[in-house]
Structures are given as C-alpha cells and as structure tokens.
Design an enzyme around this catalytic site. Structure first.
Site, PDB file in Angstrom:
ATOM      1  N   ASP A   1      -5.820   9.621   9.365  1.00  0.00           N
ATOM      2  CA  ASP A   1      -4.478   9.225   9.760  1.00  0.00           C
ATOM      3  C   ASP A   1      -4.064   9.884  11.062  1.00  0.00           C
ATOM      4  OD1 ASP A   1      -3.792   7.531   7.530  1.00  0.00           O
ATOM      5  OD2 ASP A   1      -3.843   9.345   6.310  1.00  0.00           O
TER       6      ASP A   1
ATOM      7  N   GLU B   1       0.861  -1.183   0.000  1.00  0.00           N
ATOM      8  CA  GLU B   1       0.000   0.000   0.000  1.00  0.00           C
ATOM      9  C   GLU B   1       0.898   1.233   0.000  1.00  0.00           C
ATOM     10  OE1 GLU B   1      -2.917   0.063   3.109  1.00  0.00           O
ATOM     11  OE2 GLU B   1      -4.145  -1.486   2.177  1.00  0.00           O
TER      12      GLU B   1
END
Length: 271
Positions: free
Chosen positions: A60, A49
């Site tokens: 995040d 990824e």
C-alpha cells in the site's frame, strides 16, 4: 453460486461492468465503518473491499498506510472488522464484502477459525496480499469450504506460470494491479492493461477487476472499457481523510455515484 459469482453473472447479463470500492475498516472512525459501507452500496458499489488494517502494509501507498495506522491506533482488529461486516449484513444481504489484508492477523486467529468467523459474519471473499498462489492451495480450499471466494492479485510482471497458478486456486474474481509499485500511484496506461487481460483470461476463467491508479470518473470509465470491474481505493481513503466527519458518508456516496455513472457509460455501446 456465491454472492460474488451471482453479482458478476448479473452484471454480465446486463452488459455492465462492476464497481469495487475499497475503504479501510475503522478509518476515519471505527463507529462509522458500517455507515460508510452502506454509503458505498447506496452510491452503486457492486462489491465492497474492506481493508483489514495492518502495521506493515507493504503493498500500500502512503494514503492507505496512514489509514491503517489511524485505524490501528483506534483499536481496530480482525475481530472488530468481522463485527462490522456482521452489522452491515443486518441491513444489506445483497452486496458482497471482500476482506483485503495481510496474512499475519489471519494466521494469529488460525485459518479454520477465521474461515468459520468470516462465514458467520457474512464475508464473501478474502484477498491476502502476501499469500502467493503457489503456496495457498490449503488456505484457498478452507475458504471455499466455508463459502468464501479466495481472491488473488496479478500484476504487469506476472508470468504465464504465475497467472496459471492463480487460475488453480482463485474464485470470485481476480484483481489485476495495473501498475508496478504501491497503491495510489499514478500514470495509468489503459492500452497496456488491455494487452495483458487476454493472457489472464486464457488461464483464469474469472472476471478481472483492475485497480491501482484509478482516481476519477474518467480513468474509471477508461478502465471499464477493457476490464470486467474497476477497483478504486486510495482516492476514496483520501476523500475520507479530508472530509468533515459529518459529511464523510454523503461525500463518499456522491463520489461513488459519479464513478457508477461513468462506468455504466463505458459498458454501453455508442449510439
């Protein structure tokens, strides 16, 4: 079958679980991203990824937010990330690459142009964090038409309806976020993960990768006991943040290799 589908089929045939590491493209050094991708593959990654840096990465935690900020400050863009994938593909035609990011850069490029450019670069999947599955049918269809698997997130709070909506549009695998909150959080509860996966599997006929909160070989192994794949990101980004530049690739490959051994141990029945 797509490269991702082939990878998971091979893992299933071998009785093994997948390892999906994440790094942010361009961090710590845009010139080193392709080298780091190869280090991930050499360490034992099944799928890579690759994060597309974005100025407001709402899902995040602070580690990946900082990595996005550093990459953006060095001029990394969606176009440069696609160039990285193309250069990676010059040496590695086997390891699937999934771009993970946010809608804004893709929408600025246009979904059709992005699909064509990603296909030509050798991208295998795309996970757009802020695209809800219920509103993503057209986008997912465009990705699949280009041979790219649209991948979606599920969470502990996902309802049966949301899981079913993902089942209608996703391919490749689904990414189950094992914790409420942002990436890099702690307090992983493997039993709660194990309890949620049957509800996902009954509505989404795809492998389930589990991430968020996986920081070492022990937690990776525990998650691999109940999931089809283990996704690890913040710990790797933190390693790169702290490593001496000349040691970064070797340290990354070494840590991923430790995870690989642990996960392969989990996949085998006890003697």
């Amino acid at each position: 079958m797509s490269r991702i589908q082939n990878t998971f089929a091979a893992l299933a045939a071998q009785g093994r679980k997948g390892l999906i590491p994440f790094i942010t493209a361009g961090d710590p050094d845009p010139a080193k991203t392709v080298e780091l991708m190869h280090a991930l593959a050499e360490g034992g990654a099944d799928v890579i990824e690759l994060g597309v840096p974005f100025s407001d990465p709402m899902a995040d935690g602070p580690v990946i937010q900082r990595s996005s900020e550093r990459a953006l400050a060095k001029g990394v863009t969606l176009h440069s990330v696609l160039d990285d994938v193309k250069r990676f593909r010059a040496r590695d035609q086997k390891t699937p690459v999934v771009l993970m990011g946010y809608a804004n850069p893709i929408e600025r490029m246009g979904a059709d142009a992005f699909a064509a450019a990603a296909r030509d670069a050798g991208v295998d999947g795309v996970l757009v964090v802020d695209y809800p599955p219920e509103e993503s049918h057209d986008f997912a269809a465009k990705m699949r038409a280009a041979g790219i698997d649209p991948i979606f997130l599920l969470a502990p709070t996902s309802t049966d309806d949301r899981i079913a909506a993902v089942g209608q549009v996703a391919s490749g695998y689904v990414y189950y976020v094992s914790l409420k909150g942002v990436t890099g959080a702690a307090n992983l509860d493997v039993s709660s993960i194990a309890g949620k996966i049957p509800a996902i599997k009954s509505r989404v006929p795809l492998p389930v990768g589990v991430g968020f909160g996986i920081r070492d070989a022990a937690t990776a192994r525990a998650v691999a006991e109940v999931a089809d794949a283990v996704v690890i990101g913040s710990r790797l980004v933190q390693l790169l943040e702290q490593a001496a530049p000349e040691r970064a690739a070797a340290e990354l490959a070494g840590f991923v290799a430790e995870l690989r051994v642990a996960i392969d141990g989990a996949a085998k029945p006890a003697a």
